[in-house]
Scaffold this motif. Structure first.
Motif, PDB file in Angstrom:
ATOM      1  N   PHE A  62     -35.753  11.683 -20.851  1.00 20.03           N
ATOM      2  CA  PHE A  62     -35.921  11.827 -19.409  1.00 20.03           C
ATOM      3  C   PHE A  62     -34.550  11.859 -18.738  1.00 20.03           C
ATOM      4  O   PHE A  62     -33.524  11.502 -19.332  1.00 20.03           O
ATOM      5  CB  PHE A  62     -36.785  10.696 -18.835  1.00 20.03           C
ATOM      6  CG  PHE A  62     -36.121   9.342 -18.866  1.00 20.03           C
ATOM      7  CD1 PHE A  62     -35.437   8.857 -17.763  1.00 20.03           C
ATOM      8  CD2 PHE A  62     -36.199   8.537 -19.998  1.00 20.03           C
ATOM      9  CE1 PHE A  62     -34.832   7.623 -17.787  1.00 20.03           C
ATOM     10  CE2 PHE A  62     -35.606   7.295 -20.031  1.00 20.03           C
ATOM     11  CZ  PHE A  62     -34.917   6.839 -18.920  1.00 20.03           C
ATOM     12  N   TYR A  66     -44.491   5.821 -13.165  1.00 24.36           N
ATOM     13  CA  TYR A  66     -43.078   5.849 -12.796  1.00 24.36           C
ATOM     14  C   TYR A  66     -42.869   4.852 -11.652  1.00 24.36           C
ATOM     15  O   TYR A  66     -43.649   4.824 -10.700  1.00 24.36           O
ATOM     16  CB  TYR A  66     -42.645   7.236 -12.313  1.00 24.36           C
ATOM     17  CG  TYR A  66     -42.874   8.358 -13.290  1.00 24.36           C
ATOM     18  CD1 TYR A  66     -41.838   8.804 -14.119  1.00 24.36           C
ATOM     19  CD2 TYR A  66     -44.110   8.996 -13.372  1.00 24.36           C
ATOM     20  CE1 TYR A  66     -42.038   9.843 -15.005  1.00 24.36           C
ATOM     21  CE2 TYR A  66     -44.314  10.042 -14.255  1.00 24.36           C
ATOM     22  CZ  TYR A  66     -43.286  10.457 -15.070  1.00 24.36           C
ATOM     23  OH  TYR A  66     -43.484  11.491 -15.953  1.00 24.36           O
ATOM     24  N   ASN A  89     -32.673  11.434 -14.575  1.00 23.17           N
ATOM     25  CA  ASN A  89     -32.850  10.981 -13.200  1.00 23.17           C
ATOM     26  C   ASN A  89     -31.716  11.546 -12.356  1.00 23.17           C
ATOM     27  O   ASN A  89     -30.550  11.201 -12.549  1.00 23.17           O
ATOM     28  CB  ASN A  89     -32.855   9.455 -13.139  1.00 23.17           C
ATOM     29  CG  ASN A  89     -33.051   8.936 -11.725  1.00 23.17           C
ATOM     30  OD1 ASN A  89     -33.587   9.634 -10.869  1.00 23.17           O
ATOM     31  ND2 ASN A  89     -32.613   7.713 -11.479  1.00 23.17           N
ATOM     32  N   ILE A 131     -40.309   3.900 -16.767  1.00 23.36           N
ATOM     33  CA  ILE A 131     -41.301   4.906 -17.145  1.00 23.36           C
ATOM     34  C   ILE A 131     -42.197   4.303 -18.219  1.00 23.36           C
ATOM     35  O   ILE A 131     -41.713   3.787 -19.233  1.00 23.36           O
ATOM     36  CB  ILE A 131     -40.632   6.193 -17.683  1.00 23.36           C
ATOM     37  CG1 ILE A 131     -39.701   6.788 -16.611  1.00 23.36           C
ATOM     38  CG2 ILE A 131     -41.682   7.203 -18.101  1.00 23.36           C
ATOM     39  CD1 ILE A 131     -38.942   8.009 -17.090  1.00 23.36           C
ATOM     40  N   VAL A 135     -37.090  12.581 -11.054  1.00 19.78           N
ATOM     41  CA  VAL A 135     -37.192  12.124 -12.449  1.00 19.78           C
ATOM     42  C   VAL A 135     -37.944  13.190 -13.250  1.00 19.78           C
ATOM     43  O   VAL A 135     -39.054  13.583 -12.883  1.00 19.78           O
ATOM     44  CB  VAL A 135     -37.928  10.776 -12.535  1.00 19.78           C
ATOM     45  CG1 VAL A 135     -38.017  10.311 -13.985  1.00 19.78           C
ATOM     46  CG2 VAL A 135     -37.226   9.730 -11.673  1.00 19.78           C
ATOM     47  N   THR A 136     -37.332  13.657 -14.326  1.00 16.22           N
ATOM     48  CA  THR A 136     -37.973  14.613 -15.242  1.00 16.22           C
ATOM     49  C   THR A 136     -38.211  13.930 -16.580  1.00 16.22           C
ATOM     50  O   THR A 136     -37.322  13.260 -17.114  1.00 16.22           O
ATOM     51  CB  THR A 136     -37.098  15.855 -15.435  1.00 16.22           C
ATOM     52  OG1 THR A 136     -35.791  15.477 -15.897  1.00 16.22           O
ATOM     53  CG2 THR A 136     -36.956  16.614 -14.120  1.00 16.22           C
ATOM     54  N   TYR A 137     -39.401  14.108 -17.115  1.00 14.12           N
ATOM     55  CA  TYR A 137     -39.818  13.460 -18.365  1.00 14.12           C
ATOM     56  C   TYR A 137     -40.287  14.541 -19.338  1.00 14.12           C
ATOM     57  O   TYR A 137     -41.241  15.264 -19.066  1.00 14.12           O
ATOM     58  CB  TYR A 137     -40.938  12.458 -18.076  1.00 14.12           C
ATOM     59  CG  TYR A 137     -41.500  11.759 -19.285  1.00 14.12           C
ATOM     60  CD1 TYR A 137     -40.704  10.966 -20.099  1.00 14.12           C
ATOM     61  CD2 TYR A 137     -42.857  11.889 -19.616  1.00 14.12           C
ATOM     62  CE1 TYR A 137     -41.236  10.309 -21.206  1.00 14.12           C
ATOM     63  CE2 TYR A 137     -43.392  11.239 -20.714  1.00 14.12           C
ATOM     64  CZ  TYR A 137     -42.570  10.450 -21.507  1.00 14.12           C
ATOM     65  OH  TYR A 137     -43.099   9.811 -22.603  1.00 14.12           O
ATOM     66  N   GLU A 138     -39.594  14.660 -20.462  1.00 16.80           N
ATOM     67  CA  GLU A 138     -39.907  15.686 -21.461  1.00 16.80           C
ATOM     68  C   GLU A 138     -39.970  15.029 -22.835  1.00 16.80           C
ATOM     69  O   GLU A 138     -38.961  14.853 -23.504  1.00 16.80           O
ATOM     70  CB  GLU A 138     -38.854  16.793 -21.447  1.00 16.80           C
ATOM     71  CG  GLU A 138     -38.775  17.544 -20.123  1.00 16.80           C
ATOM     72  CD  GLU A 138     -37.698  18.610 -20.120  1.00 16.80           C
ATOM     73  OE1 GLU A 138     -36.986  18.728 -21.139  1.00 16.80           O
ATOM     74  OE2 GLU A 138     -37.555  19.322 -19.110  1.00 16.80           O
ATOM     75  N   ASP A 149     -45.384   5.419 -20.504  1.00 17.43           N
ATOM     76  CA  ASP A 149     -46.332   6.422 -21.016  1.00 17.43           C
ATOM     77  C   ASP A 149     -47.333   5.685 -21.903  1.00 17.43           C
ATOM     78  O   ASP A 149     -47.064   5.385 -23.068  1.00 17.43           O
ATOM     79  CB  ASP A 149     -45.578   7.490 -21.801  1.00 17.43           C
ATOM     80  CG  ASP A 149     -46.482   8.640 -22.225  1.00 17.43           C
ATOM     81  OD1 ASP A 149     -47.721   8.509 -22.108  1.00 17.43           O
ATOM     82  OD2 ASP A 149     -45.955   9.680 -22.678  1.00 17.43           O
TER      83      ASP A 149
END
Length: 206
Positions: free
Chosen positions: A104, A6, A106, A45, A152-155, A47
């Motif tokens: 995600f 991130y 923010n 982001i 920041v959430t990442y799902e 991954d």
């Protein structure tokens, strides 16, 4: 975090406003005003395990009230160089900025609705006798504490993570200013408002 990268980076922004300058002596002045500032950032982001890469943009609006002292050095007949330093009171009108995407989100939350920053400036100006002052310079703005926190959430791809960033808000600007022409203040003439003595009270010379 778990092979997911991130990053938040500042981008170019802009600012405009009004400045009022008051001379104290020939070489010293005080300057204040109000400015609107748009800060721009980019969130990336990456991954690596899922080959997912995404970049998003977000912005923050700020109002600034700077107060600084200026010192001048005359370079030529109509050209001057000045340096200044002081404080800026930064106001954040909106408490929360939220950007949501498919995998995600923010959320950017302010620390306080007002904060104090250190400001420094160096510049050059051409003083026309009839058309005003034309100014170009550079300014540095540094808050004393982080101004915002980004969450920041990442799902996605069986992941559920949260990452937090403290945004400092430091920036360097290129300044272009124009000061309207103003006539020099005339010094007040002292007047004697004491009533003259009546003629019969005046002493006659022998």
């Amino acid at each position: 975090q778990t092979n997911i990268s991130y990053s938040i980076e500042p981008n170019f922004g802009y600012s405009f406003g009004m400045v009022v300058r008051k001379g104290i002596t020939k070489n010293i002045s005080i300057e204040t005003g109000i400015n609107y500032l748009r800060r721009n950032f980019s969130l990336t982001i990456n991954d690596r395990d899922s080959a997912f890469i995404s970049e998003s943009q977000f912005s923050m609006d700020t109002y600034e009230i700077p107060v600084s002292g200026l010192v001048y050095v005359q370079l030529g007949r109509e050209t001057f160089m000045n340096v200044s330093g002081g404080l800026s009171f930064d106001i954040y009108p909106t408490p929360l900025f939220v950007n949501e995407y498919e995998v995600f989100a923010n959320a950017v939350n302010r620390r306080s609705w007002v904060q104090v920053s250190l400001i420094a400036n160096v510049g050059w100006e051409y003083r026309s006798r009839e058309s005003g002052y034309f100014y170009v310079g550079f300014s540095f703005h540094r808050p004393f504490s982080p101004l915002m926190q980004s969450i920041v959430t990442y799902e996605a791809f069986n992941r559920n993570q949260e990452m937090r960033f403290d945004l400092s808000g430091n920036y360097l600007t290129l300044d272009l200013r124009y000061f309207f022409h103003e006539e020099k203040e005339k010094k007040a003439v002292k007047k004697d408002f004491r009533q003259p003595k009546p003629e019969h009270l005046k002493k006659k010379k022998q």
